[in-house]
Design a protein around this motif. Structure first.
Motif, short mmCIF file in Angstrom:
data_model
loop_
_atom_site.label_atom_id
_atom_site.label_comp_id
_atom_site.label_asym_id
_atom_site.label_seq_id
_atom_site.Cartn_x
_atom_site.Cartn_y
_atom_site.Cartn_z
N VAL A 186 -5.91 5.72 -4.43
CA VAL A 186 -6.96 5.47 -5.64
C VAL A 186 -7.79 6.60 -5.64
CG1 VAL A 186 -8.56 4.00 -6.76
CG2 VAL A 186 -6.29 2.92 -5.81
N THR A 187 -8.40 6.75 -4.38
CA THR A 187 -9.33 8.03 -4.18
C THR A 187 -9.03 9.21 -4.59
OG1 THR A 187 -10.31 6.78 -2.45
CG2 THR A 187 -10.82 8.98 -2.71
N VAL A 188 -7.52 9.61 -4.71
CA VAL A 188 -7.03 10.79 -4.68
C VAL A 188 -6.97 10.70 -6.17
CG1 VAL A 188 -5.00 12.19 -4.74
CG2 VAL A 188 -5.62 11.10 -2.63
N ALA A 189 -6.53 9.64 -6.91
CA ALA A 189 -6.60 9.66 -8.52
C ALA A 189 -7.90 9.98 -9.03
CB ALA A 189 -6.09 8.22 -8.78
N PRO A 193 4.26 -3.66 -5.71
CA PRO A 193 4.01 -4.78 -6.05
C PRO A 193 2.58 -5.25 -6.45
CG PRO A 193 4.67 -4.78 -3.56
CD PRO A 193 4.72 -3.45 -4.08
N GLU A 194 2.44 -6.09 -7.34
CA GLU A 194 1.00 -6.63 -7.47
C GLU A 194 0.52 -7.18 -6.49
OE1 GLU A 194 -0.25 -7.00 -11.16
OE2 GLU A 194 1.56 -5.74 -11.94
N GLY A 195 -1.04 -7.08 -6.45
CA GLY A 195 -1.67 -7.91 -5.40
C GLY A 195 -1.98 -7.03 -4.05
N LEU A 196 -1.27 -6.00 -3.80
CA LEU A 196 -1.70 -5.19 -2.94
C LEU A 196 -3.25 -4.79 -2.89
CD1 LEU A 196 1.50 -3.42 -2.04
CD2 LEU A 196 0.72 -5.32 -0.73
N ILE A 197 -3.62 -4.40 -3.94
CA ILE A 197 -4.83 -3.95 -4.14
C ILE A 197 -5.30 -4.47 -5.55
CG2 ILE A 197 -4.73 -1.70 -3.09
CD1 ILE A 197 -4.09 -0.54 -5.78
N PRO A 223 -6.72 -5.18 -9.44
CA PRO A 223 -6.25 -4.91 -10.73
C PRO A 223 -6.81 -3.59 -11.26
CG PRO A 223 -6.58 -7.30 -10.67
CD PRO A 223 -7.12 -6.59 -9.33
N ASP A 224 -7.94 -3.24 -10.97
CA ASP A 224 -8.52 -2.14 -11.46
C ASP A 224 -7.74 -0.88 -10.59
OD1 ASP A 224 -10.11 -3.48 -13.22
OD2 ASP A 224 -11.87 -3.31 -12.17
N SER A 225 -7.78 -1.00 -9.27
CA SER A 225 -7.19 0.03 -8.51
C SER A 225 -5.71 0.31 -8.86
CB SER A 225 -7.32 -0.23 -7.01
OG SER A 225 -8.54 -0.19 -6.62
#
Length: 175
Positions: A109-112, A156-160, A162-164
């Motif tokens: 996410v930081t790279v994004a 999969p959902e839930g690892l991070i 929702p915004d990330s």
């Protein structure tokens, strides 16, 4: 952090976790990481594969991520080698066997975030972060995210949060 400091950080990491240097060796997600000439990138040590392999070691993964993050980012920019590291990190994020996977996704996410274009009309942003023409690694990272959209789509959902998750999906061109 200059190159000597980065090399010293890797040496300390290897001293503390010598077993980690081989933990992920041979894993398909890391195929080709030793062929990259990491040191051709300004401020990038040649031993990046050691940190990538360490991401598979349960005891060393968090420290491998910390050292890799410190090597690849400063306060205002990412290292020019990030487009080369990014495919390996994305493939690792898609592997449920990777320890510290959630934290790895947070790094992605930081790279994004760092890959987003800078508004050339915003003089303060351009002064602080530099123009996109001065930092082609931003556009290159956006291209890598797009090339690996299938990996991002399969996370999969839930690892991070929702915004990330949305940030990664946006970077991959899925939103």
């Amino acid at each position: 952090m200059d190159l000597a400091d980065k090399e010293a950080a890797i040496a300390r990491y290897l001293h503390e976790y010598p077993q980690a240097a081989d933990a992920g060796r041979g894993h398909p997600a890391l195929n080709g990481c030793e062929e990259v000439r990491w040191s051709k990138f300004s401020g990038c040590p040649a031993a990046i594969p050691v940190l990538l392999y360490g991401l598979f070691d349960q005891a060393a993964a968090a420290e491998a991520q910390r050292v890799l993050t410190n090597i690849m980012f400063s306060i205002t920019e990412m290292n020019q080698a990030m487009p080369e590291v990014l495919p390996f990190l994305l493939r690792l994020a898609g592997d449920p066997q990777v320890p510290e996977r959630t934290e790895l996704l947070d790094r992605l996410v930081t790279v994004a975030d760092y890959s987003e274009p800078i508004d050339s009309g915003n003089e303060a942003m351009a002064l602080w972060f530099g123009s996109d023409s001065d930092h082609p690694e931003r556009e290159q990272c956006r291209a890598v995210f797009a090339q690996h959209a299938h990996v991002v789509a399969m996370l999969p959902e839930g690892l991070i949060n929702p915004d990330s998750q949305a940030k990664l999906r946006q970077a991959a061109g899925l939103l």
